[in-house]
Design a protein around this motif. Sequence first.
Motif, PDB file in Angstrom:
ATOM      1  N   UNK A 260       0.818  -1.216   0.000  1.00 28.77           N
ATOM      2  CA  UNK A 260       0.000   0.000   0.000  1.00 28.77           C
ATOM      3  C   UNK A 260       0.850   1.263   0.000  1.00 28.77           C
ATOM      4  N   UNK A 261       2.031   1.206   0.645  1.00 23.62           N
ATOM      5  CA  UNK A 261       2.909   2.383   0.656  1.00 23.62           C
ATOM      6  C   UNK A 261       3.356   2.725  -0.756  1.00 23.62           C
ATOM      7  N   UNK A 262       3.610   1.697  -1.566  1.00 25.16           N
ATOM      8  CA  UNK A 262       3.970   1.943  -2.955  1.00 25.16           C
ATOM      9  C   UNK A 262       2.816   2.536  -3.734  1.00 25.16           C
ATOM     10  N   UNK A 263       1.620   2.012  -3.507  1.00 19.65           N
ATOM     11  CA  UNK A 263       0.439   2.531  -4.193  1.00 19.65           C
ATOM     12  C   UNK A 263       0.161   3.971  -3.773  1.00 19.65           C
TER      13      UNK A 263
ATOM     14  N   UNK B  92       4.108   7.167 -17.205  1.00 15.59           N
ATOM     15  CA  UNK B  92       4.342   5.781 -16.760  1.00 15.59           C
ATOM     16  C   UNK B  92       5.710   5.569 -16.116  1.00 15.59           C
ATOM     17  N   UNK B  93       6.748   6.186 -16.659  1.00 14.92           N
ATOM     18  CA  UNK B  93       8.074   6.028 -16.084  1.00 14.92           C
ATOM     19  C   UNK B  93       8.168   6.640 -14.701  1.00 14.92           C
ATOM     20  N   UNK B  94       7.576   7.786 -14.547  1.00 13.29           N
ATOM     21  CA  UNK B  94       7.583   8.451 -13.246  1.00 13.29           C
ATOM     22  C   UNK B  94       6.815   7.641 -12.215  1.00 13.29           C
ATOM     23  N   UNK B  95       5.717   7.053 -12.628  1.00  9.75           N
ATOM     24  CA  UNK B  95       4.908   6.261 -11.705  1.00  9.75           C
ATOM     25  C   UNK B  95       5.653   4.993 -11.269  1.00  9.75           C
ATOM     26  N   UNK B  96       6.333   4.341 -12.204  1.00  9.93           N
ATOM     27  CA  UNK B  96       7.106   3.165 -11.851  1.00  9.93           C
ATOM     28  C   UNK B  96       8.257   3.544 -10.909  1.00  9.93           C
ATOM     29  N   UNK B  97       8.934   4.647 -11.198  1.00 10.26           N
ATOM     30  CA  UNK B  97      10.029   5.090 -10.344  1.00 10.26           C
ATOM     31  C   UNK B  97       9.536   5.399  -8.939  1.00 10.26           C
TER      32      UNK B  97
ATOM     33  N   UNK C 296       1.425 -11.926  -5.086  1.00 11.21           N
ATOM     34  CA  UNK C 296       0.865 -11.630  -6.404  1.00 11.21           C
ATOM     35  C   UNK C 296       0.264 -10.236  -6.461  1.00 11.21           C
ATOM     36  N   UNK C 297      -0.274  -9.771  -5.353  1.00 12.79           N
ATOM     37  CA  UNK C 297      -0.836  -8.416  -5.324  1.00 12.79           C
ATOM     38  C   UNK C 297       0.250  -7.384  -5.627  1.00 12.79           C
ATOM     39  N   UNK C 298       1.416  -7.536  -4.995  1.00  6.78           N
ATOM     40  CA  UNK C 298       2.517  -6.611  -5.263  1.00  6.78           C
ATOM     41  C   UNK C 298       3.046  -6.795  -6.683  1.00  6.78           C
ATOM     42  N   UNK C 299       3.293  -8.057  -7.053  1.00  2.00           N
ATOM     43  CA  UNK C 299       3.877  -8.310  -8.362  1.00  2.00           C
ATOM     44  C   UNK C 299       2.953  -7.872  -9.487  1.00  2.00           C
ATOM     45  N   UNK C 300       1.656  -8.079  -9.354  1.00  5.64           N
ATOM     46  CA  UNK C 300       0.713  -7.667 -10.392  1.00  5.64           C
ATOM     47  C   UNK C 300       0.678  -6.157 -10.531  1.00  5.64           C
ATOM     48  N   UNK C 301       0.765  -5.447  -9.405  1.00  4.61           N
ATOM     49  CA  UNK C 301       0.790  -3.994  -9.488  1.00  4.61           C
ATOM     50  C   UNK C 301       2.062  -3.530 -10.191  1.00  4.61           C
ATOM     51  N   UNK C 302       3.173  -4.171  -9.871  1.00  4.17           N
ATOM     52  CA  UNK C 302       4.426  -3.857 -10.538  1.00  4.17           C
ATOM     53  C   UNK C 302       4.335  -4.167 -12.033  1.00  4.17           C
ATOM     54  N   UNK C 303       3.721  -5.294 -12.369  1.00  9.37           N
ATOM     55  CA  UNK C 303       3.581  -5.665 -13.773  1.00  9.37           C
ATOM     56  C   UNK C 303       2.715  -4.665 -14.529  1.00  9.37           C
ATOM     57  N   UNK C 304       1.656  -4.194 -13.906  1.00  9.01           N
ATOM     58  CA  UNK C 304       0.799  -3.197 -14.551  1.00  9.01           C
ATOM     59  C   UNK C 304       1.572  -1.906 -14.829  1.00  9.01           C
ATOM     60  N   UNK C 305       2.423  -1.509 -13.897  1.00  9.74           N
ATOM     61  CA  UNK C 305       3.223  -0.299 -14.095  1.00  9.74           C
ATOM     62  C   UNK C 305       4.236  -0.496 -15.217  1.00  9.74           C
ATOM     63  N   UNK C 306       4.810  -1.687 -15.296  1.00 13.11           N
ATOM     64  CA  UNK C 306       5.763  -1.988 -16.369  1.00 13.11           C
ATOM     65  C   UNK C 306       5.047  -2.014 -17.714  1.00 13.11           C
ATOM     66  N   UNK C 307       3.851  -2.596 -17.730  1.00  7.89           N
ATOM     67  CA  UNK C 307       3.092  -2.700 -18.982  1.00  7.89           C
ATOM     68  C   UNK C 307       2.727  -1.328 -19.541  1.00  7.89           C
ATOM     69  N   UNK C 308       2.588  -0.337 -18.659  1.00  3.75           N
ATOM     70  CA  UNK C 308       2.182   1.002 -19.098  1.00  3.75           C
ATOM     71  C   UNK C 308       3.303   1.756 -19.801  1.00  3.75           C
ATOM     72  N   UNK C 309       4.545   1.273 -19.678  1.00  4.77           N
ATOM     73  CA  UNK C 309       5.670   1.929 -20.340  1.00  4.77           C
ATOM     74  C   UNK C 309       5.558   1.774 -21.860  1.00  4.77           C
ATOM     75  N   UNK C 310       6.001   2.776 -22.578  1.00  2.00           N
ATOM     76  CA  UNK C 310       5.926   2.753 -24.038  1.00  2.00           C
ATOM     77  C   UNK C 310       7.141   2.018 -24.593  1.00  2.00           C
ATOM     78  N   UNK C 311       7.054   0.677 -24.633  1.00  2.87           N
ATOM     79  CA  UNK C 311       8.163  -0.138 -25.123  1.00  2.87           C
ATOM     80  C   UNK C 311       7.705  -1.125 -26.194  1.00  2.87           C
TER      81      UNK C 311
END
Length: 224
Positions: free
Chosen positions: A76-79, A89-94, A136-151
Motif C-alpha cells: 500500500x505504501x507503494x500505491x 508511466x516512467x515516473x509512476x514506476x520510479x 501476487x498483489x505486489x507483483x501484479x501492481x508492478x507488472x501493470x506499471x511496467x506494462x504502461x511503459x511505451x516499449x
Amino acid sequence: MQTERRPYIRDSEENRREALIAATQALVAEGGPQAATVRAIAARAGVTPGLIRHYFGSKDELTRAAYTALVDGMTDKGADALAGVSADPGERLAAFVAASLRPPVVDARAVGLWAGYLHRVQADEGLLAQHERSYLRYRDQLQDLIAALDRGDKGQDRLRREAIACNAVIDGLWLEGSILPHGFAGGELVRIGLASVGAILGLDLTLYATFIPELTDQDRKTAP
C-alpha cells in the motif's frame, strides 16, 4: 452521596481487530511466533482471550490477518506514492520502486516480523495461501506499471518475467537495507533499485526521478 460513574464506551469492532493484530505483530517481532500465545495477545491488546475467537474465529486466523496486514501494508505504501506523481508511466514506476526502498517500508522491525512468520508458511496452508495472494498483489501492481511503459508490445509472458525479476531485486534490497541500514548511504537503496530495475527493463528510471528527495541533483547526473 452517590459515586459518579464513568460512562461505558464500547470500542468499535475495527479498533478491536486492529489492536489484536498490532499485539500479535509486536509479540512475534519480540519473541517469534511462539511468543504470540492467545493469553499474551489478549493481555497486550487489553482484551479478554475470548475476543480473539469472537473477531477472528481462531488464533490461526488472527496470525494470518497479522501477516496480511504487514505485507499488504508495505504494498500500500507503494500505491500511496503514485498519488503524488504525474500520469507519466516512467515516473509512476520510479515512484513505486522508490517507495518500496525507503522507510517506513525499509524497517528492521518489519523484516524481523516478516522472517518470524516466514518459517511457518510451509507448515500452514492458510498462511501459504495468504503469502501467495500478497506476493501476487505486489507483483501484479508492478507488472501493470511496467506494462504502461511505451516499449512496444512485449506480451504478457515477457511482462510477467520482467515483473518477477524486478520484484526479486526490490525484495533483496529491502531485505539488506532493513537488516543493515548502516551499510547504505542516504538514498543509496533507491538509486540502486532504480538503476537495477531500469537495467532489467532497458530504460533509465533515474531520468524520471526528479521528484525523489533522496536523489540530489548530482545523484541524478551520475546514477549508474
